[in-house]
Design an enzyme around this catalytic site. Structure first.
Site, PDB file in Angstrom:
ATOM      1  CE1 TYR A 155      86.229  33.171  85.982  1.00 33.76           C
ATOM      2  CE2 TYR A 155      88.632  33.850  85.928  1.00 33.76           C
ATOM      3  CZ  TYR A 155      87.533  34.758  85.194  1.00 33.76           C
ATOM      4  OH  TYR A 155      87.569  34.942  84.218  1.00 33.76           O
ATOM      5  CE  LYS A 159      87.120  31.689  82.181  1.00 35.22           C
ATOM      6  NZ  LYS A 159      85.721  32.143  81.570  1.00 35.22           N
TER       7      LYS A 159
END
Length: 254
Positions: A155, A159
């Site tokens: 993640y 991001k």
């Protein structure tokens, strides 16, 4: 408010949470809105729930943002139904949290594909319509986790990748009148953060209290807080802002 009268806005992952709140905010400000989500029934339900201005429309469209053919079909449907695309909000996302030694290939690939590949595919397809119009706004949803977060290697990488994508697309598309920015939410109360709480063995309410204590404002955020930032960054009032990532985290990273 009618900053988005006669504008067409596409929001991915808009069946719930931040995406749904963002779609609602644009609708309240006069936009016609395309709600894209993996599940057609959920996308349509979210579109049907929007409060629209006079003359505005809403459509719900099934789309797997990680699949090129699905993205092409969804964007074509938006243009067919709503006539054009002025704003794209790349919000679709999933989590597959785990420590590195437990993280599977599928955990990594799924998160990277939905967040980063999805934003790439959607932006590439939508710019085909924005460039000839010499107008457009693209907003990517990053996260404070881009700065690193235990158990979220996939993640965090996705991001932070979105921030690099944002800067690069701003450089490439600026000459065509297209602004590209990102919002990096901190702790936002959503089904996703509630699921994270349960995964680590904490009740969601206690999880929220802990997050609030890490903010100088001593509170957590809500989807509407991100929707407000999105509505500003995609407006003509922000016309001289591009390539930026705005952290909306209650000051947690100060």
């Amino acid at each position: 408010m009618s900053r988005y009268a006669d504008r067409v806005v596409v929001v991915t992952g808009a069946a719930r949470g931040i995406g749904a709140a963002t779609a609602q905010r644009f609708a309240e400000e006069g936009a016609s809105v395309a709600v894209l989500d993996l599940d057609q029934s959920a996308a349509q339900a979210s579109a049907d729930a929007l409060t629209l201005a006079d003359g505005a429309k809403a459509v719900g469209i099934a789309c797997d943002v990680s699949d090129s053919a699905s993205v092409q079909a969804a964007v074509a449907r938006v243009v067919e139904d709503l006539g054009k695309i002025d704003v794209l909000v790349n919000n679709a996302g999933v989590i597959r949290d785990n420590l590195l030694f437990k993280m599977s290939d599928d955990d990594w690939d799924t998160v990277i594909n939905v967040h980063l590949r999805g934003a790439f595919l959607m932006s590439r397809e939508v710019q085909k319509h924005m460039v000839p119009a010499e107008y457009g706004k693209i907003l990517n949803l990053s996260s404070t986790s881009a700065l690193g977060n235990r158990g979220q290697a996939n993640y965090s990488a996705a991001k932070m990748g979105l921030q690099g994508l944002t800067r690069t697309l701003a450089l490439e598309l600026g000459r065509y009148g297209i602004n590209v920015n990102a919002v990096a939410p901190g702790f936002i109360v959503t089904d996703m953060t509630d699921a994270t709480a349960r995964r680590v063995g904490v009740e969601p309410e206690e999880f929220r209290k802990g997050a609030a204590q890490r903010s100088p404002l001593l509170k957590v955020g809500y989807p509407q807080d991100i929707a407000s930032a999105a509505a500003f960054l995609c407006s003509d009032e922000a016309g001289f802002i591009t390539g930026q990532t705005l952290y909306v985290d209650g000051g947690a990273k100060i």
